[in-house]
Design a protein around this motif. Sequence first.
Motif, PDB file in Angstrom:
ATOM      1  N   CYS A   1       0.822  -1.211   0.000  1.00  0.00           N
ATOM      2  CA  CYS A   1       0.000   0.000   0.000  1.00  0.00           C
ATOM      3  C   CYS A   1       0.860   1.266   0.000  1.00  0.00           C
ATOM      4  N   GLY A   2       1.998   1.217   0.697  1.00  0.00           N
ATOM      5  CA  GLY A   2       2.876   2.382   0.740  1.00  0.00           C
ATOM      6  C   GLY A   2       3.445   2.735  -0.618  1.00  0.00           C
ATOM      7  N   ILE A   3       3.902   1.725  -1.372  1.00  0.00           N
ATOM      8  CA  ILE A   3       4.442   1.976  -2.709  1.00  0.00           C
ATOM      9  C   ILE A   3       3.345   2.489  -3.641  1.00  0.00           C
ATOM     10  N   ALA A   4       2.157   1.882  -3.540  1.00  0.00           N
ATOM     11  CA  ALA A   4       1.043   2.298  -4.394  1.00  0.00           C
ATOM     12  C   ALA A   4       0.639   3.736  -4.101  1.00  0.00           C
ATOM     13  N   LEU A   5       0.631   4.116  -2.827  1.00  0.00           N
ATOM     14  CA  LEU A   5       0.290   5.485  -2.465  1.00  0.00           C
ATOM     15  C   LEU A   5       1.288   6.475  -3.066  1.00  0.00           C
ATOM     16  N   ALA A   6       2.564   6.107  -3.044  1.00  0.00           N
ATOM     17  CA  ALA A   6       3.582   6.984  -3.637  1.00  0.00           C
ATOM     18  C   ALA A   6       3.326   7.176  -5.132  1.00  0.00           C
ATOM     19  N   LEU A   7       2.949   6.092  -5.835  1.00  0.00           N
ATOM     20  CA  LEU A   7       2.644   6.202  -7.265  1.00  0.00           C
ATOM     21  C   LEU A   7       1.446   7.113  -7.502  1.00  0.00           C
ATOM     22  N   MET A   8       0.447   7.003  -6.655  1.00  0.00           N
ATOM     23  CA  MET A   8      -0.725   7.880  -6.795  1.00  0.00           C
ATOM     24  C   MET A   8      -0.329   9.351  -6.668  1.00  0.00           C
ATOM     25  N   GLU A   9       0.457   9.613  -5.627  1.00  0.00           N
ATOM     26  CA  GLU A   9       0.848  11.003  -5.376  1.00  0.00           C
ATOM     27  C   GLU A   9       1.712  11.557  -6.512  1.00  0.00           C
ATOM     28  N   PHE A  10       2.436  10.673  -7.212  1.00  0.00           N
ATOM     29  CA  PHE A  10       3.268  11.110  -8.340  1.00  0.00           C
ATOM     30  C   PHE A  10       2.490  11.191  -9.650  1.00  0.00           C
ATOM     31  N   GLY A  11       1.192  10.857  -9.625  1.00  0.00           N
ATOM     32  CA  GLY A  11       0.345  11.029 -10.805  1.00  0.00           C
ATOM     33  C   GLY A  11       0.423   9.902 -11.805  1.00  0.00           C
ATOM     34  N   ALA A  12       0.483   8.644 -11.318  1.00  0.00           N
ATOM     35  CA  ALA A  12       0.590   7.500 -12.226  1.00  0.00           C
ATOM     36  C   ALA A  12      -0.603   7.391 -13.169  1.00  0.00           C
TER      37      ALA A  12
END
Length: 558
Positions: A367-378
Amino acid sequence: MTEILSERDDTEKPQRTYAALAADENREDYSLRFAAQSFRRWSPFVVATTALGGIAYLADFAIGASIVLSYGFTSGVLAILAAAVVIFVTGVPIARACATYGVDMDLLTRGAGFGYFGSTLTSLVYASFTVIFFSLEGSIMGQAFQLALGIPLPIGYLLATLIVLPFALYGMGAVAKMQTWTQPIWIAGLVLPFVVVLVREPGRFAEFAAFGGVDGAGSGFSAVGFGFGMGIALSLIGQIGEQADYLRFMPAKTAENKRSWWAAVLAAGPGWVVLGAAKQIGGALLAFVALGAVGKTAALEPIAPYLEAVRPALGPAALTFAALFVVVSQIKINTTNAYSGSLSFANFFSRVLHRHPGRAWYVLVNCGIALALMEFGAFGFLNKILGFYSNVAIAWIGAVCADLVIAKPLGLSPRYIEFKRAYLHKINPVGFGAMVSASAVSIAAYFGAFGEYLAAFSPLLALVIAVVLVPALALATRGRYYLVRPNLVSGPEAESDPRSTHRCSVCGDAYELPDIADCANQGGAICSLCCTLDRSCHDMCRTAGPVSLPPPTFRTAG
């Protein structure tokens, strides 16, 4: 199961004590091992319902809209349908094997031509699948929070991540209840917008069939557009891994449940793609209908087209209903993404680090890695991410499928799935070599090394190369890299009831025979996870052994 937390003194055999999270199978769900027959207490219907709950994702809407808006109706829809056929055909043998042998995709990959460490790469491939789609689905939920409640996207992404943790941290029991309870709401919400469009604007269906895309692709057939569109849709081929994570809990097939067993395996395994393809085409339709009102960018975000479709029927309540549908859908799928991702990360790190603090910790990693991708605009790079990823994913699935369908029936590989470290070579060049070779060639093609047409069809190129190379390499190596030594304890030669148990000489717990190996280092039985976590043996069982074990103890199911 977990790392060694305490050991006895040197006068006694080493004992591994598992941490509380890892020792609780209600949370751990046999995450790194064979799913015991005694644990598979659900009916085929419940397993299938739970597995199909995981396909509630709305990324299908965004993927279908992206394909058709880019390449037009004819090329886009044909691409979606062609990808669905490939995914279904390759999914059948994988679903059957996982349900029969009680193993997830990682354990299946080990025994289907990749070897013990060779499958670590595919664990990361699969983990990346769950992370990518968690981030895409979480982005869609964040968009719903912004539209309905005015919550800024960064905070919405955080909420979308936190909301699934209570379900994903618990195991199959909690997930099964959640998927069952939310199914009626999801089905009603899925059907409603299409009924509204059909009743109020039936002419839009004919207009959609003549749609040529927003980038000038045209309404006719384009081979290049078809190829690129199919590549995007084929990125979903890794979804069979998430279905397998539930199918491993299928009860044993018997004469009494044979029909329901096969119906559940086909529906919950490759059958997901039937509804998946329909959702992609439906998402494209809703995006087309809403295009004039919301514009291209918003049309690719499922919440906006959905809202436009249901507004005429629901009026002021449309926004609330649309937001509720999106949130329910995303909880259903992202629980599965987080659950499956935790299994894959746990498999990878347990082999690399010889440590396992419990599956629940890897839910947080996923979940932590996925959240980072969301915040970076994946979400804004949807086509590029999925088009590239499909080249690797399809090479992996193609290699596994080729072993199950070609190599095993021809006797080029063992006819059963061997997943235990004690019997496997570190790397099997058959499946692992086929996947790496197919991925390398198809990625080069994707970036234009072999011209426009092979760039468009690079995922299919990966599939063909992988399927051809597996039997060719199995013949060339005479299959000698599948097993380092025969399994006389829990292999097909054992001829014992699979629910018979041996007590592991390391952790002291009793495990069913398929999960047991004979350990030369311990001089007795060892469970597959203790074998995985052992740092001290230096794989001595590959040259010493086999070790004779006492007769197993019979344990009834339940």
